[in-house]
Design an enzyme around this catalytic site. Sequence first.
Site, mmCIF file in Angstrom:
data_model
loop_
_atom_site.group_PDB
_atom_site.id
_atom_site.type_symbol
_atom_site.label_atom_id
_atom_site.label_comp_id
_atom_site.label_asym_id
_atom_site.label_seq_id
_atom_site.Cartn_x
_atom_site.Cartn_y
_atom_site.Cartn_z
ATOM 1 N N GLY A 1 45.493 42.382 37.848
ATOM 2 C CA GLY A 1 46.252 41.160 38.050
ATOM 3 C C GLY A 1 46.165 40.309 36.798
ATOM 4 O O GLY A 1 45.115 40.243 36.155
ATOM 5 N N ALA B 1 42.736 37.709 33.668
ATOM 6 C CA ALA B 1 42.988 39.045 34.202
ATOM 7 C C ALA B 1 41.819 39.518 35.045
ATOM 8 O O ALA B 1 40.671 39.109 34.842
ATOM 9 C CB ALA B 1 43.254 40.036 33.064
ATOM 10 N N ASP B 2 42.122 40.383 35.989
ATOM 11 C CA ASP B 2 41.094 41.008 36.805
ATOM 12 C C ASP B 2 41.562 42.410 37.183
ATOM 13 O O ASP B 2 42.737 42.608 37.499
ATOM 14 C CB ASP B 2 40.818 40.190 38.065
ATOM 15 C CG ASP B 2 39.550 40.647 38.777
ATOM 16 O OD1 ASP B 2 38.462 40.203 38.367
ATOM 17 O OD2 ASP B 2 39.641 41.458 39.720
ATOM 18 N N THR B 3 40.646 43.378 37.131
ATOM 19 C CA THR B 3 40.981 44.777 37.406
ATOM 20 C C THR B 3 40.075 45.331 38.492
ATOM 21 O O THR B 3 38.867 45.091 38.478
ATOM 22 C CB THR B 3 40.825 45.631 36.133
ATOM 23 O OG1 THR B 3 41.676 45.126 35.098
ATOM 24 C CG2 THR B 3 41.193 47.092 36.394
#
Length: 227
Positions: free
Chosen positions: A107, A70-72
Amino acid sequence: MKDITIILASNSPRRRELLRQIGVEPEIRPSKVEERVTAQVPEKVVMELSLQKAEDVAAGAPAGTLIVGADTVVAVDGRILGKPKSHEEAADMIRMIQGRAHQVYTGVTMIRKEETGSRGRSFAEKTDVLVYPMTEEEIKAYADLDEPMDKAGAYGIQGRFAAYIEGIRGDYNNVVGLPVGRVYQEWKNMMEDQEEGKPVSVSRMPSDDPAGDAGRRVPLPKKEEEE
């Protein structure tokens, strides 16, 4: 999501707690990949980075595991705000988001390792966040804390910055770092596809695709032959 080992390709305590909230105790294996960004649109950037993280960890994971990367990021008028490198930069970011709305994108890439190969799915979730107007004194006081320093956009909605949140439209957990409701639904879809014997579909990362990002299947790394 029982009877399978869940590997979280992140060292984020917030993402770990969100998975625990839905009854998942993940194994933590932070990705060590050198991140490369080729996209410019926020939702595509986070999908690209989540894919890189998940692929990196999946390469060394055994069959029967599910890897979650995940990436924010926070975005204002399409401009991406990452994690601040200093308290001064944190204050600058807060000045940009105070008194108006901004967007938070997370994502997520999920890769299921199987004996016969791997299947994966990527998506991006967006939440609109409205921040109350803040005085310069309030901005500096918050920016001087440790809280904003490890967070995209220089604030934590679940921390002291909650005093300045006027409202949100979308998933609150997405702002914290992982839209676990969407994660669970995408996992169910992956399992239904497997049970129905649907072939694994692969496609490029959507750098110019105007279609929605929900439920995309993504290219997975090929297993290298053992020497």
